[in-house]
Enzyme design. Structure first.
Site, mmCIF file in Angstrom:
data_model
loop_
_atom_site.group_PDB
_atom_site.id
_atom_site.type_symbol
_atom_site.label_atom_id
_atom_site.label_comp_id
_atom_site.label_asym_id
_atom_site.label_seq_id
_atom_site.Cartn_x
_atom_site.Cartn_y
_atom_site.Cartn_z
ATOM 1 C CD GLU A 109 -3.193 -0.726 0.515
ATOM 2 O OE1 GLU A 109 -3.280 0.362 -0.092
ATOM 3 O OE2 GLU A 109 -4.106 -1.572 0.530
ATOM 4 C CG HIS A 145 -6.353 -3.346 -5.709
ATOM 5 N ND1 HIS A 145 -6.951 -2.751 -4.633
ATOM 6 C CD2 HIS A 145 -6.871 -4.597 -5.759
ATOM 7 C CE1 HIS A 145 -7.791 -3.605 -4.068
ATOM 8 N NE2 HIS A 145 -7.766 -4.726 -4.737
ATOM 9 C CG ASP A 155 -6.018 0.690 -5.359
ATOM 10 O OD1 ASP A 155 -7.096 0.188 -5.745
ATOM 11 O OD2 ASP A 155 -5.284 0.152 -4.521
#
Length: 166
Positions: A109, A145, A155
């Site tokens: 992330e 993603h 994203d």
């Protein structure tokens, strides 16, 4: 394999027998949406996000999600799940015709949004992390993603510069 400041998430389990890391998935996250800093991403990944702390949190506080790593805006790298374990970052997903991407991926992330540029420190930290992961797992391909969950996720978004990755 622990590669960063480890802040364990309870949201993980064993990979299926014989599973290998075959892809690294890049995401973005900000909590509340569009805001950076603060404890909320870590709280989400550790099941400590208070639903009343922000109106947006009421809809996500009960989620059981995690990623292997978070790279903050200043380049700080936090690890939530050992890379040999399955983190819960991909959801309903497929890559190269294979379902259940969590089974064979590592999730990273990036603290950010689809529409705001990421920081130089984040790209530097991401490249350093990718080098360590490739030492362990070999030349693992990267994807977003949005590529493993098209129509459901966007994203890391158009502001993520794939050309800056080594």
């Amino acid at each position: 394999m622990i590669l960063a400041d480890f802040r364990p998430s309870p949201n993980f389990d064993e990979r299926p027998a014989g599973a290998t890391v075959d892809v690294i998935v890049i995401h973005n996250i900000s909590l509340p949406p569009g805001e950076f800093g603060g404890p909320h991403i870590e709280e989400l990944f550790q099941n400590r996000l208070h639903p009343g702390a922000h109106p947006y949190f009421a809809g996500i506080a009960a989620l059981k999600v995690s990623a292997h790593f978070l790279i903050r805006r200043d380049g700080e790298v936090i690890q939530f799940v050992d890379t040999d374990q399955r983190a819960w970052h991909a959801g309903v997903s497929s890559w190269n015709g294979r379902e259940r991407v969590n089974d064979f991926s590592i999730g990273i992330e990036m603290e950010g949004t689809d529409d705001r540029p990421f920081e130089d420190a984040q790209y530097a930290a991401l490249n350093a992390l990718l080098a360590k992961l490739r030492e362990r797992y070999g030349p693992v391909p990267l994807t977003g993603h949005s590529q493993i969950a098209p129509g459901r996720k966007t994203d890391p978004g158009p502001s993520f510069d794939w050309g800056r990755l080594g």
